[in-house]
Design a protein around this motif. Sequence first.
Motif, PDB file in Angstrom:
ATOM      1  N   HIS A   7     -41.317  15.813  25.428  1.00  0.00           N
ATOM      2  CA  HIS A   7     -42.905  16.339  26.189  1.00  0.00           C
ATOM      3  C   HIS A   7     -43.872  16.143  24.722  1.00  0.00           C
ATOM      4  O   HIS A   7     -44.689  15.576  24.356  1.00  0.00           O
ATOM      5  N   TYR A   8     -43.336  16.684  24.063  1.00  0.00           N
ATOM      6  CA  TYR A   8     -44.227  17.400  22.780  1.00  0.00           C
ATOM      7  C   TYR A   8     -44.344  15.796  22.308  1.00  0.00           C
ATOM      8  O   TYR A   8     -45.523  15.796  21.407  1.00  0.00           O
ATOM      9  N   LEU A   9     -43.724  14.746  22.184  1.00  0.00           N
ATOM     10  CA  LEU A   9     -44.142  14.194  21.260  1.00  0.00           C
ATOM     11  C   LEU A   9     -44.997  13.043  22.011  1.00  0.00           C
ATOM     12  O   LEU A   9     -45.951  12.436  20.996  1.00  0.00           O
ATOM     13  N   SER A  10     -44.731  12.940  23.229  1.00  0.00           N
ATOM     14  CA  SER A  10     -45.702  12.456  23.693  1.00  0.00           C
ATOM     15  C   SER A  10     -46.970  12.872  23.634  1.00  0.00           C
ATOM     16  O   SER A  10     -48.237  12.074  23.847  1.00  0.00           O
ATOM     17  N   VAL A  11     -47.787  14.538  23.763  1.00  0.00           N
ATOM     18  CA  VAL A  11     -48.748  14.807  23.468  1.00  0.00           C
ATOM     19  C   VAL A  11     -49.411  14.532  22.261  1.00  0.00           C
ATOM     20  O   VAL A  11     -50.788  13.587  22.100  1.00  0.00           O
ATOM     21  N   VAL A  12     -48.754  14.153  21.202  1.00  0.00           N
ATOM     22  CA  VAL A  12     -48.960  13.889  19.432  1.00  0.00           C
ATOM     23  C   VAL A  12     -49.448  12.153  20.186  1.00  0.00           C
ATOM     24  O   VAL A  12     -50.311  12.194  19.147  1.00  0.00           O
ATOM     25  N   ARG A  13     -48.461  11.541  20.443  1.00  0.00           N
ATOM     26  CA  ARG A  13     -48.947   9.764  20.335  1.00  0.00           C
ATOM     27  C   ARG A  13     -50.268   9.568  21.108  1.00  0.00           C
ATOM     28  O   ARG A  13     -51.169   8.918  20.958  1.00  0.00           O
ATOM     29  N   LYS A  14     -50.839  10.966  22.047  1.00  0.00           N
ATOM     30  CA  LYS A  14     -51.828  10.413  22.882  1.00  0.00           C
ATOM     31  C   LYS A  14     -52.827  10.932  21.782  1.00  0.00           C
ATOM     32  O   LYS A  14     -53.814  10.324  22.526  1.00  0.00           O
ATOM     33  N   ILE A  15     -52.352  11.782  21.568  1.00  0.00           N
ATOM     34  CA  ILE A  15     -54.035  12.313  20.335  1.00  0.00           C
ATOM     35  C   ILE A  15     -53.933  11.096  19.367  1.00  0.00           C
ATOM     36  O   ILE A  15     -54.917  10.793  18.739  1.00  0.00           O
ATOM     37  N   VAL A  16     -53.431  10.658  18.580  1.00  0.00           N
ATOM     38  CA  VAL A  16     -52.995   9.495  17.354  1.00  0.00           C
ATOM     39  C   VAL A  16     -53.495   8.407  18.227  1.00  0.00           C
ATOM     40  O   VAL A  16     -54.666   7.691  17.594  1.00  0.00           O
ATOM     41  N   GLU A  17     -53.074   8.157  19.427  1.00  0.00           N
ATOM     42  CA  GLU A  17     -54.212   6.938  20.409  1.00  0.00           C
ATOM     43  C   GLU A  17     -55.607   7.180  19.913  1.00  0.00           C
ATOM     44  O   GLU A  17     -55.957   5.557  19.727  1.00  0.00           O
ATOM     45  N   ASN A  18     -56.492   8.044  20.381  1.00  0.00           N
ATOM     46  CA  ASN A  18     -57.987   8.308  20.367  1.00  0.00           C
ATOM     47  C   ASN A  18     -58.090   8.284  18.591  1.00  0.00           C
ATOM     48  O   ASN A  18     -59.032   9.032  18.397  1.00  0.00           O
ATOM     49  N   GLY A  19     -57.309   8.258  17.185  1.00  0.00           N
ATOM     50  CA  GLY A  19     -57.747   8.119  16.168  1.00  0.00           C
ATOM     51  C   GLY A  19     -58.059   9.232  15.166  1.00  0.00           C
ATOM     52  O   GLY A  19     -58.561   9.545  14.497  1.00  0.00           O
ATOM     53  N   VAL A  20     -57.506  10.605  16.822  1.00  0.00           N
ATOM     54  CA  VAL A  20     -57.057  12.471  16.147  1.00  0.00           C
ATOM     55  C   VAL A  20     -56.157  12.902  15.115  1.00  0.00           C
ATOM     56  O   VAL A  20     -55.197  12.269  15.640  1.00  0.00           O
ATOM     57  N   VAL A  21     -56.577  13.203  14.205  1.00  0.00           N
ATOM     58  CA  VAL A  21     -55.194  13.372  13.230  1.00  0.00           C
ATOM     59  C   VAL A  21     -54.497  14.547  13.787  1.00  0.00           C
ATOM     60  O   VAL A  21     -55.297  15.927  14.281  1.00  0.00           O
TER      61      VAL A  21
END
Length: 442
Positions: A7-21
């Motif tokens: 679940h945590y990793l899925s959130v991180v993937r969404k974040i970086v997909e938008n170019g956000v560190v």
Amino acid sequence: RQEIMDHYLSVVRKIVENGVVARCHLEDITRADIHGFVLPFVEELMNISKESGVDVKIRLCDTMGYGVPFAEGTLPRSVPKLVNIFRSELGVPSRLIEWHGHNDFHKVLVNGTSAWLYGASSVNGTLLGIGERTGNPPIEGLIIDYLSLKGHDSTINTKVIDEIAKYMQNDMGINISSRYPFVGRDFNVTRAGIHADGVLKNEEIYNIFDTAAILNRPLKVSVTDKSGIAGIAHWINTTMNPKEEISKKHPAITAIYKLVQEEYNKGRTTSMSDEELSNLTRLHIPELFKTKYNEIEEIALKTAISLVEEYSSKEELQNMQEYEIVKTLNYLIEHNKSIQMAYVTDTNGIQVTDNISQPWIVKSKDISKKGDNRKNRDWFSNVIKNGKTHVTDYYISLTTEKLCFTASSPIINLNDEFVGVLAIDFNFSNLTGAIEKECKTF
């Protein structure tokens, strides 16, 4: 565990997909299962970073302050091993590793510095270490440790540490222990007479570093019955700032020392206050003190200089247009009753306006006016000679028959060209009276 990780990793993937560190907090890491969960989890985070090309930062949080700064310690408590394991086993670059500590076991600063030494690029801190429960690494401590490790850094102004502490204490009402490192009232105050005697010989003996140069906090001596003659001499030299150092052999020092001893012979147990020592010094070395008149006079001259420099830099004067000059000087006169008159000359000393004066001043027949040559006047010739603001000696005004002085300053236009001189005549009595009244108000 796997469900939480996914679940945590899925959130991180969404974040970086938008170019956000992404900045991932590993809470309570000094009590965590490093090999069973933390390393596999961080490994997946690094894979996401590589795949996306977007940084994922790792924040190591010693939430309960269990960390220790010893490389010989064991995981998960050893800060050196914690930082190193992410670098050596997972290849996490230093720039992505951050440390966040708490002070439950009095190790918050040394743990943060240890994290730096073993590869973390940044350490979180707060002013005076103020934070949840026992607090976080104090920023002022981190700065001094950083400079100790790295050497001089011209981008850091360490003197603001004391300014910030004073603001927090005086304006925010935060109580700072007198013994608090770097900013406490007594952090660099010595009381023992033998210490004070050593300080007089070489300050480095009893000062941690040049606290005056680095923190704007000169080493001080607190005077008690144990301070001795050397302690009293040092207090006077550092607090009263005499033009020439007062020797501990000065007869007045001995007299003050005897009076201090009398206080303690009567049963006193507290240190002598600065006010008490100031009064004793005033009694025995009165030449060190400015009179109230001297203080007001000094403020008056600074006020005059500030005002003439402020107005000489105004664009309305820089253009050297008579209408704009008259309008500006009328405003100056109207809002400053201590000014008798003001006027402007060109670079040859020719007055470009009549004297702009207070409405109650009856002008003398001999008073200067537009077109008069003022080049021989002290206030003009000195500005021409030095290119700086000048204040004349006191004189009796021909117009008002009052004691006054003139402050003058060069007028420099936007092209950095010298185009004229602004002169302002101040009524000394009115100016010092206004300042004295203001001082009493505050």
